[in-house]
Scaffold this motif. Structure first.
Motif, PDB file in Angstrom:
ATOM      1  N   GLY A 101       2.990  -2.645  17.308  1.00  0.00           N
ATOM      2  CA  GLY A 101       3.529  -2.400  15.988  1.00  0.00           C
ATOM      3  C   GLY A 101       3.451  -0.924  15.617  1.00  0.00           C
ATOM      4  N   VAL A 102       3.795  -0.639  14.369  1.00  0.00           N
ATOM      5  CA  VAL A 102       3.808   0.733  13.864  1.00  0.00           C
ATOM      6  C   VAL A 102       2.378   1.159  13.531  1.00  0.00           C
ATOM      7  N   VAL A 103       2.009   2.358  14.011  1.00  0.00           N
ATOM      8  CA  VAL A 103       0.698   2.946  13.719  1.00  0.00           C
ATOM      9  C   VAL A 103       0.919   4.314  13.108  1.00  0.00           C
ATOM     10  N   ARG A 104       0.327   4.517  11.927  1.00  0.00           N
ATOM     11  CA  ARG A 104       0.429   5.823  11.268  1.00  0.00           C
ATOM     12  C   ARG A 104      -0.944   6.479  11.264  1.00  0.00           C
ATOM     13  N   ARG A 105      -0.985   7.746  11.663  1.00  0.00           N
ATOM     14  CA  ARG A 105      -2.201   8.543  11.638  1.00  0.00           C
ATOM     15  C   ARG A 105      -2.024   9.648  10.603  1.00  0.00           C
ATOM     16  N   MET A 106      -2.810   9.534   9.513  1.00  0.00           N
ATOM     17  CA  MET A 106      -2.672  10.470   8.403  1.00  0.00           C
ATOM     18  C   MET A 106      -3.922  11.323   8.318  1.00  0.00           C
ATOM     19  N   THR A 107      -3.785  12.608   8.105  1.00  0.00           N
ATOM     20  CA  THR A 107      -4.920  13.529   7.996  1.00  0.00           C
ATOM     21  C   THR A 107      -4.689  14.477   6.838  1.00  0.00           C
ATOM     22  N   ARG A 151      -9.191  11.224   6.729  1.00  0.00           N
ATOM     23  CA  ARG A 151      -8.350  10.713   7.809  1.00  0.00           C
ATOM     24  C   ARG A 151      -8.146   9.214   7.628  1.00  0.00           C
ATOM     25  N   VAL A 152      -6.901   8.746   7.927  1.00  0.00           N
ATOM     26  CA  VAL A 152      -6.576   7.327   7.811  1.00  0.00           C
ATOM     27  C   VAL A 152      -5.691   6.929   8.979  1.00  0.00           C
ATOM     28  N   ILE A 153      -6.034   5.805   9.617  1.00  0.00           N
ATOM     29  CA  ILE A 153      -5.171   5.206  10.626  1.00  0.00           C
ATOM     30  C   ILE A 153      -4.698   3.870  10.075  1.00  0.00           C
ATOM     31  N   GLU A 154      -3.371   3.714   9.958  1.00  0.00           N
ATOM     32  CA  GLU A 154      -2.796   2.486   9.406  1.00  0.00           C
ATOM     33  C   GLU A 154      -2.157   1.668  10.525  1.00  0.00           C
ATOM     34  N   TYR A 155      -2.557   0.396  10.640  1.00  0.00           N
ATOM     35  CA  TYR A 155      -1.914  -0.556  11.533  1.00  0.00           C
ATOM     36  C   TYR A 155      -1.038  -1.437  10.657  1.00  0.00           C
ATOM     37  N   GLU A 156       0.264  -1.127  10.667  1.00  0.00           N
ATOM     38  CA  GLU A 156       1.161  -1.717   9.675  1.00  0.00           C
ATOM     39  C   GLU A 156       1.251  -3.229   9.801  1.00  0.00           C
ATOM     40  N   ARG A 157       1.382  -3.739  11.040  1.00  0.00           N
ATOM     41  CA  ARG A 157       1.557  -5.174  11.216  1.00  0.00           C
ATOM     42  C   ARG A 157       0.316  -5.939  10.735  1.00  0.00           C
ATOM     43  N   ASN A 214      -6.473  15.221   3.001  1.00  0.00           N
ATOM     44  CA  ASN A 214      -6.277  14.831   1.594  1.00  0.00           C
ATOM     45  C   ASN A 214      -5.395  13.590   1.479  1.00  0.00           C
ATOM     46  N   VAL A 215      -5.769  12.563   2.206  1.00  0.00           N
ATOM     47  CA  VAL A 215      -4.975  11.331   2.199  1.00  0.00           C
ATOM     48  C   VAL A 215      -5.287  10.541   0.931  1.00  0.00           C
ATOM     49  N   ARG A 216      -4.198  10.103   0.272  1.00  0.00           N
ATOM     50  CA  ARG A 216      -4.348   9.286  -0.921  1.00  0.00           C
ATOM     51  C   ARG A 216      -3.433   8.081  -0.810  1.00  0.00           C
ATOM     52  N   LEU A 217      -4.038   6.874  -0.980  1.00  0.00           N
ATOM     53  CA  LEU A 217      -3.283   5.625  -0.928  1.00  0.00           C
ATOM     54  C   LEU A 217      -3.535   4.862  -2.216  1.00  0.00           C
ATOM     55  N   ARG A 218      -2.643   3.917  -2.499  1.00  0.00           N
ATOM     56  CA  ARG A 218      -2.824   3.071  -3.674  1.00  0.00           C
ATOM     57  C   ARG A 218      -2.285   1.676  -3.383  1.00  0.00           C
ATOM     58  N   GLN A 219      -3.078   0.676  -3.749  1.00  0.00           N
ATOM     59  CA  GLN A 219      -2.651  -0.717  -3.650  1.00  0.00           C
ATOM     60  C   GLN A 219      -2.967  -1.392  -4.983  1.00  0.00           C
ATOM     61  N   ASP A 220      -1.898  -1.677  -5.734  1.00  0.00           N
ATOM     62  CA  ASP A 220      -2.090  -2.271  -7.055  1.00  0.00           C
ATOM     63  C   ASP A 220      -2.989  -1.356  -7.879  1.00  0.00           C
ATOM     64  N   THR A 221      -4.163  -1.847  -8.331  1.00  0.00           N
ATOM     65  CA  THR A 221      -5.065  -1.031  -9.155  1.00  0.00           C
ATOM     66  C   THR A 221      -6.139  -0.346  -8.321  1.00  0.00           C
ATOM     67  N   VAL A 225       0.867  -1.179   0.000  1.00  0.00           N
ATOM     68  CA  VAL A 225       0.000   0.000   0.000  1.00  0.00           C
ATOM     69  C   VAL A 225       0.900   1.224   0.000  1.00  0.00           C
ATOM     70  N   ASP A 226       0.807   1.974  -1.061  1.00  0.00           N
ATOM     71  CA  ASP A 226       1.676   3.140  -1.252  1.00  0.00           C
ATOM     72  C   ASP A 226       0.963   4.389  -0.762  1.00  0.00           C
ATOM     73  N   ILE A 227       1.620   5.131   0.131  1.00  0.00           N
ATOM     74  CA  ILE A 227       1.075   6.414   0.599  1.00  0.00           C
ATOM     75  C   ILE A 227       1.491   7.477  -0.413  1.00  0.00           C
ATOM     76  N   GLN A 228       0.513   7.952  -1.178  1.00  0.00           N
ATOM     77  CA  GLN A 228       0.814   8.924  -2.225  1.00  0.00           C
ATOM     78  C   GLN A 228       0.732  10.360  -1.732  1.00  0.00           C
ATOM     79  N   ASN A 229      -0.112  10.609  -0.716  1.00  0.00           N
ATOM     80  CA  ASN A 229      -0.216  11.973  -0.206  1.00  0.00           C
ATOM     81  C   ASN A 229      -0.896  11.958   1.149  1.00  0.00           C
ATOM     82  N   ALA A 230      -0.514  12.890   2.014  1.00  0.00           N
ATOM     83  CA  ALA A 230      -1.165  13.173   3.292  1.00  0.00           C
ATOM     84  C   ALA A 230      -0.625  14.505   3.779  1.00  0.00           C
ATOM     85  N   ASP A 231      -1.493  15.405   4.213  1.00  0.00           N
ATOM     86  CA  ASP A 231      -1.029  16.710   4.710  1.00  0.00           C
ATOM     87  C   ASP A 231      -0.244  16.551   5.997  1.00  0.00           C
ATOM     88  N   LEU A 232      -0.611  15.564   6.847  1.00  0.00           N
ATOM     89  CA  LEU A 232       0.086  15.361   8.107  1.00  0.00           C
ATOM     90  C   LEU A 232       0.114  13.871   8.422  1.00  0.00           C
TER      91      LEU A 232
END
Length: 558
Positions: A60-66, A82-88, A68-75, A44-51
């Motif tokens: 594990g690693v937790v990312r909190r993105m706020t 807002r997005v909260i990512e639990y990496e593990r 204009n969050v844009r992600l991409r996974q394959d197609t 999952v590629d993080i393409q954009n996030a203001d913060l």
């Protein structure tokens, strides 16, 4: 072992060794390629996030993105406020203007839990899944982007090419354009509505397969059935089980939803176990079972509120409608395979019955034309008389018979209620004339023959007349023979009653009053059709008392 043989074996062993090594290399390459593809899909590629805020602890690693969050996974592309990512766990909690685009599908919702391992989204709040052809609206949905399947609960709505499907729960396969719905389910479009306990819908061919208390509602028609296959594009339906089709008003006066029938007092009801209905052609065909024939009811209320009722049973019944050049409507009934029919003071049995009802565009009473045909000679009973012939034709107005024509060795018979003897008339052609349902004259020609019984002043049997003529006519009063008129070539004998032994009969004698169908016998007041009428028939609650019970039955049997 010879040296040459040893060399050949070394060459064979060497070939096997090379082949095994090749297979091993291919297997390793496939494993690496598969791992690479899997890793590529899972990324999952993080393409954009203001913060972005990152924390790392025992979970594990937790990312909190706020912002204009844009992600991409394959197609698959993902957007959210807002997005909260639990990496593990490879789990993403999305909220605020969530939008996921996968293939042709686009999912929007207030919140989404996205599993990057399975590419499954659990969406909540104003969920919308659409692909430009179909759109699903639901409060909550589980969407599998790999399978392109949405499962919803709490009530869903699917829009597809002018149709709306509503159900509490179900699934929609975007790739196959196929919905499976748990009821109560409803389908709405410009032609009407379809309700059932459950069903499926194939949007590729616009086919609905509904089952369980199915109801089809159109401006001019109602259908009840156990199950229905309905094609929206052609407005054709195939219904099964205890099927009822009710046509309301005259055809041609109804266009689409929102327009009321011009005359709701005119109804056509079909009962059977298998029915084909063509809504565009105004045509229906019904079949029954081995033990029960289909039933037809034609109902028309006159200005006094009296309901003129026509009932028919036969193994096969077809009903369709046509428009005349003058704008009137012809409602056509064909009952085949051994039919019985009753209408007020007319009853009949025939291999096949053709009825054409003309409904005037200007209003007024309907006009009926009957044809009775078959290898088994058809029989018609009217006002106590029975007519039998190769072919019988009749006409009626406002439910009252006015004329009956008999062609092909016709035979007429009537039981005199005073004498208990049968008046008889035969020839090659015959015409019966009626006035307000009462027979007034019976004409026969040529080669007419008659047997006529006379009574004395005290009503006792006096004599019998046997007569032949080019033509004869019976005159009636109060439904009984009172006069016999002859034309030219009269010949006959008169025998005193005290000299008559037995019952005199013309050749081809036919008189079977007990076989005349009556409204209660055709309807079968204890059958499921009568139960349905008492339960569901709108404005038909007083139908059964209005049905004639004896008018179509000749009086007595000699």
């Amino acid at each position: 072992m010879e040296r040459g043989a040893w060399k050949r074996r070394r060459r064979i062993d060497g070939g096997l060794e090379l082949a095994c090594r090749g297979l091993l290399l291919v297997a390793v390459w496939l494993l690496v390629a598969s791992s690479s593809v899997e890793a590529q899909v899972r990324i999952v590629d993080i393409q954009n996030a203001d913060l972005i805020e990152v924390t790392d602890d025992s979970s594990g690693v937790v990312r909190r993105m706020t912002g204009n969050v844009r992600l991409r996974q394959d197609t698959t592309s993902i957007r959210a406020d807002r997005v909260i990512e639990y990496e593990r766990q490879r789990l993403y909690l999305l909220s605020g203007n969530v939008r996921i685009v996968s293939g042709r599908d686009t999912l929007t919702a207030r919140t989404v839990t996205y599993d990057a391992n399975t590419k499954v989204s659990i969406a909540e709040g104003n969920v919308r899944v659409g692909n430009g052809e179909s759109t699903l609206y639901a409060p909550s949905t589980r969407y599998d982007s790999r399978a392109e399947v949405s499962a919803f609960e709490g009530g869903g709505r699917i829009l597809n090419e002018g149709a709306t499907l509503i159900a509490p729960s179900g699934t929609y396969d975007s790739s196959r354009r196929f919905a499976r719905l748990d009821g109560p389910v409803s389908l709405y479009d410009s032609t009407g509505t379809l309700h059932a306990a459950r069903g499926t819908y194939d949007a590729r061919v616009q086919r609905a397969d509904f089952a369980g208390e199915v109801r089809l509602w159109r401006p001019d028609a109602r259908m009840h059935a156990d199950s229905v296959v309905y094609f929206r594009r052609t407005e054709r339906a195939r219904a099964y089980g205890q099927v009822v089709l009710q046509r309301i008003g005259e055809s041609g006066t109804i266009e689409r939803v929102g327009q009321a029938p011009a005359d709701s007092s005119a109804r056509t009801l079909l009962f059977g176990e298998e029915l084909l209905f063509d809504g565009q052609e105004d045509r229906a065909r019904v079949r029954g079972s081995e033990t029960r024939d289909p039933l037809l009811l034609l109902l028309k209320a006159d200005s006094t509120g009296r309901v003129d009722t026509t009932l028919a049973r036969a193994p096969r019944i077809d009903v369709f409608e046509e428009a005349t050049e003058g704008g009137d409507t012809l409602r056509v009934l064909i009952a085949a395979g051994g039919a019985q029919l009753t209408q007020r003071d007319l009853a009949a049995r025939a291999d096949s019955v053709h009825l054409v009802r003309r409904e005037s565009r200007a209003g007024g009473p309907s006009a009926d034309r009957f044809g009775f045909f078959g290898q088994t000679r058809p029989r018609v009973w009217a006002d106590g008389s029975q007519l039998t012939a190769d072919t019988l034709l009749a006409s009626a107005r406002a439910g009252a018979v006015d004329t009956v024509f008999a062609i092909g060795a016709p035979f007429a018979a009537q039981l005199d209620s005073t004498l208990g003897r049968v008046q008889q008339l035969k020839g090659q052609r015959m015409r019966a004339l009626f006035d307000q349902d009462r027979i007034r004259q019976l004409d026969v020609w040529p080669n007419a023959e008659a047997i006529y019984h006379l009574a004395d002043g005290e009503g006792r049997f006096e004599s019998v007349i046997e007569i032949t003529s080019d033509s004869l006519a019976f005159g009636f009063e109060d439904g009984e023979v009172r006069n016999v008129f002859g034309a030219t070539g009269n010949q006959g004998t008169q025998t005193a009653g005290n000299l008559v032994t037995g019952r005199k009969r013309l050749s081809g004698f036919a008189f079977s009053p007990r076989e005349a169908p009556t409204a209660p016998s055709v309807l079968d007041v204890d059958g499921w059709e009568a139960i349905w009428l008492r339960t569901y028939g709108p404005s038909l609650q007083d139908l059964l008392p209005l049905l004639p019970t004896t008018a179509s039955t000749p009086r007595g049997d000699p």
